[in-house]
Structures are given as C-alpha cells and as structure tokens.
Design an enzyme around this catalytic site. Sequence first.
Site, short mmCIF file in Angstrom:
data_model
loop_
_atom_site.label_atom_id
_atom_site.label_comp_id
_atom_site.label_asym_id
_atom_site.label_seq_id
_atom_site.Cartn_x
_atom_site.Cartn_y
_atom_site.Cartn_z
N CYS A 178 -14.80 12.24 -9.68
CA CYS A 178 -15.05 11.81 -11.06
C CYS A 178 -16.43 11.15 -11.07
O CYS A 178 -16.64 10.10 -10.46
CB CYS A 178 -13.94 10.83 -11.46
N CYS A 181 -11.85 1.70 -24.03
CA CYS A 181 -12.56 2.08 -22.80
C CYS A 181 -13.38 0.92 -22.23
O CYS A 181 -14.21 0.33 -22.94
CB CYS A 181 -13.47 3.27 -23.10
N1 SAH Z 1 -17.56 9.82 -22.24
C1 SAH Z 1 -16.77 10.93 -21.88
C2 SAH Z 1 -16.42 10.96 -20.40
C3 SAH Z 1 -16.04 9.66 -19.78
S1 SAH Z 1 -14.51 8.96 -20.32
C4 SAH Z 1 -15.53 11.02 -22.73
O1 SAH Z 1 -15.25 10.09 -23.48
O2 SAH Z 1 -14.88 12.07 -22.67
C5 SAH Z 1 -13.33 9.95 -19.43
C6 SAH Z 1 -11.92 9.92 -19.97
O3 SAH Z 1 -11.26 8.66 -19.74
C7 SAH Z 1 -11.89 10.12 -21.48
O4 SAH Z 1 -10.94 11.03 -21.89
C8 SAH Z 1 -11.56 8.75 -21.95
O5 SAH Z 1 -11.05 8.78 -23.22
C9 SAH Z 1 -10.59 8.27 -20.91
N2 SAH Z 1 -10.37 6.83 -20.95
C10 SAH Z 1 -11.28 5.89 -21.27
N3 SAH Z 1 -10.72 4.66 -21.23
C11 SAH Z 1 -9.44 4.81 -20.85
C12 SAH Z 1 -8.36 3.90 -20.57
N4 SAH Z 1 -8.52 2.58 -20.68
N5 SAH Z 1 -7.18 4.41 -20.19
C13 SAH Z 1 -7.03 5.75 -20.04
N6 SAH Z 1 -8.02 6.65 -20.27
C14 SAH Z 1 -9.21 6.19 -20.66
FE1 SF4 Z 2 -16.26 8.06 -23.03
FE2 SF4 Z 2 -15.99 6.52 -25.21
FE3 SF4 Z 2 -15.80 5.40 -22.78
FE4 SF4 Z 2 -18.15 6.26 -23.69
S1 SF4 Z 2 -16.96 4.58 -24.56
S2 SF4 Z 2 -17.28 6.58 -21.65
S3 SF4 Z 2 -17.56 8.04 -24.88
S4 SF4 Z 2 -14.42 6.95 -23.64
#
Ligand code: SAH
Ligand code: SF4
Length: 399
Positions: free
Chosen positions: A131, A145
């Site tokens: 990843c 996130c």
């Molecule tokens: N920015 C991109 C890639 C990085 S995030 C995107 O948003 O797709 C990768 C994945 O992790 C995304 O599907 C995101 O929604 C998920 N993710 C982020 N925070 C999370 C959390 N706290 N618990 C579970 N999945 C999460």
């Molecule tokens: Fe992905 Fe949203 Fe986290 Fe950015 S803020 S890494 S777009 S899930």
Amino acid sequence: MVEHIHPIAETASETSAAVDASAANSSAKVNLLGMSETKLIAFFETLGEPKFRAVQVLKWIHQLGADNFDDMTNVSKSLRAKLNLCAEIRAPEVIKQLDSTDGTRKFLIRVSGGNVVETVYIPEGDRGTLCVSSQVGCSLDCSFCATGKQGFNRDLTAAEIIGQVWIAAKSFGQLVANGPRAVTNVVMMGMGEPLLNFDNVVDSMNLMMHDNAYGISKRRVTLSTSGVVPQLDRLSQYTDACLAISLHAPNDELRNELVPINRKYPIAMLLDSAKRYIADMPDNHRKITIEYTLIDQVNDRPHHAHELAELLRDVPVKINLIPFNPFNLSNYKRVSNNALRKFQDILIEAGYIATVRTTRGDDIDAACGQLAGTVNDITKRSERHRARFEEAQPIKIIG
Ligand code: SAH
Ligand code: SF4
C-alpha cells in the site's frame, strides 16, 4: 509486535560529516530512481549514450536493487565514471520498520522537509500487497480519514513513490538476491490522493508494470481515488492500471459530508468518468472496485445498502466493504459485525460481488485510514481539527 530500527538510520546519524558531504554532492546530481524508461533514455541521450545503456541501468535499479553505478558490471567503466559525476540512485530513507504479528510490515519513510510517510506491506497466501503513499498528507479532508486530518504538505516525487516499492522489495530480498517475488500487488491507497499528483503517480505506476522494471501485471496495480474527475478523465491516456473508487455513500447528500470533493464532482459525474476509464481499457472485462468504508450509524443502515445496490445497477463493479478503523481525532465508530453482515448480504442478494476487507496490522497502526506519518502541515488543518475535537470532548472529572 517487533520493532526494528533500520540500520540505515543508525549509520546515518553516526556519520553526519559523511552525510553532509554526500548531501552536498547529491543536490547537484540527477536522481535516476523515479525516471520512467522514456525519461531515462532521453537522459542517456543527453550523455551521448545509446538506448540500450539506459535499459541496462533501469534493470539494475529496479530488478537488482542497485543504488551504486560501480556495481553495474555490464556497464562500461567510462560510462560508470560519467554517471558517478552527474547522477545518483537515491531512495528515501527508512527511519523505522514495524513488523506486526500477522506478517504486515510498515515502513516509516523520511522524505525532505521533516516529513514522514508510511508504506504498508500485507502478505496474504502467495500474494504480497504493498500500500503506497502518493502525497505527504492530503488536502481533501474526508471526515473519516486520519491522513486527511493531518493536513497537507506536498506531492511526493516519482523517486519517493517508486522508492517505496524499491525499499519494500529489497527488504524482502526480492531484488538483491533475485529472490522470490515479494511484492505481487500494489495499491495506491496509502497517504494522499494519487490523482492530485498525476504525473509522478503515473510514471511510478508505469514503472511498477514495466517489464524492464518490476513487471507487475496491470491487473495487480490499482489506483484508488476519492473522485478528482478531470484527472480521472485523462487517466486512460497514460496508464491501464486498475481503478478503485472511494464511494462510501449511496447519495450525494451523505457523500458531501463524508467526502467533501463530492460537492465539486458529484456521484453521477464520478461514476460516468469511471465507466469511461474502463471502457477505454484494451481488455473489456474490467470491473471498477467500489470502496465503501462502513461507519456505525452513519452509512451502514440496510436502506443505504439497498440504495447502493440501485445506484450501481448499470456499473460493472465489485464492492469492497471496509470496516471503519478508529483513530484519535475522530468520533466515528466501527460498524458492528451484525450491521456489516447484513449490509454485505443485501448487496450479494442484489447480485453483486461484495467482499469485506479484513483489518491487518492493527498492532502497528497499519490499517486503512490510520496512516498519518508526520506531516509538516502547511494548510494548518491539523491544528483546527485538534482544537475542534478537543472542544467537542466532554470534560473529564478526575477523582
Ligand atoms: N485518497 C485515495 C487513496 C488513499 S485512501 C482515496 O481516498 O481513495 C485509501 C482507502 O482507505 C480509501 O478507500 C479510504 O476511503 C479508506 N479509508 C480512509 N480512512 C479510513 C478509515 N479510518 N477506516 C477505513 N478506511 C479508511
Ligand atoms: Fe483519500 Fe480522503 Fe484520506 Fe485524502 S482524505 S487520503 S482523499 S480518504
């Protein structure tokens, strides 16, 4: 949990004079690590060297893990001397390696500007998924996130992105000893929004898939996006990697709250763009992966599952359900097991492939959305989130 401090970090701190000298040297040199084959060939042309020399060096770097021109025994001595003067192969520095009891390995990688990004390796049977991060922090601020809450600092360079693959492959002996392939799959699901760092991400993904570099199948390299539609519209001209869409909600009202970029590029626009991407692929059996993070009482109700099934009726998808991983600075809770099972059953009954992503590397904070690294936040967002979060906490009565 076993914690290793990588020897590189120790050696570096012991020999600061040597490091300073090499830093002075390296600033003037061109770093070849992040160059696509085309860029490397162009660079070799400027040195008056033929194309096949560039290909040889590309293989040394990515297939044999070389970071020193003097090791490149099939390259002439005079060319090696020339390269030593003007070029280098410089991966970012691993400052810590954390190994989970379940085999997951997390690398903390220092990039310039006092920032640290995270890369996670997840073994599963004969598959090893890496990843990879694309930015230091993220500007998009999705509400669930940890990376988003950290704010944003900058895009990673192509060397810093492909460097994560180089580091991981090397740490498992894939490169040095020509050992078995450790990194079989790559997902651009670490820190950052890959489509906001378009050129560097595309160059890096193409190196992952290139036969003269890592040679990973295009079905095993996936770009995940929260939906930067104008960039997604351009993507098929540059790569044929797999696509994952971070959807997380079945309607715009809810998605506007969870994924703020939805206010600019709403669901219908995003799904249309994703459909066009896979329609442009030469192999026409592609499916879009839909990522749906399930948060207790927020988007995990049966009516959400029914609405999602309806929404995706005409889209070739497989759905990956991700139980929300909690982190501090968030009041959300993980979906209950019952709600998760029910949500999945509704989708399966509606005819979808719906899988649940198991949480890995919990003991080393390596799960999705927990990757926070150390972001020197130029947006000041992390401060604002912390202040708001602390205000919202009930006062603790001690004693
Ligand atoms: N920015 C991109 C890639 C990085 S995030 C995107 O948003 O797709 C990768 C994945 O992790 C995304 O599907 C995101 O929604 C998920 N993710 C982020 N925070 C999370 C959390 N706290 N618990 C579970 N999945 C999460
Ligand atoms: Fe992905 Fe949203 Fe986290 Fe950015 S803020 S890494 S777009 S899930």
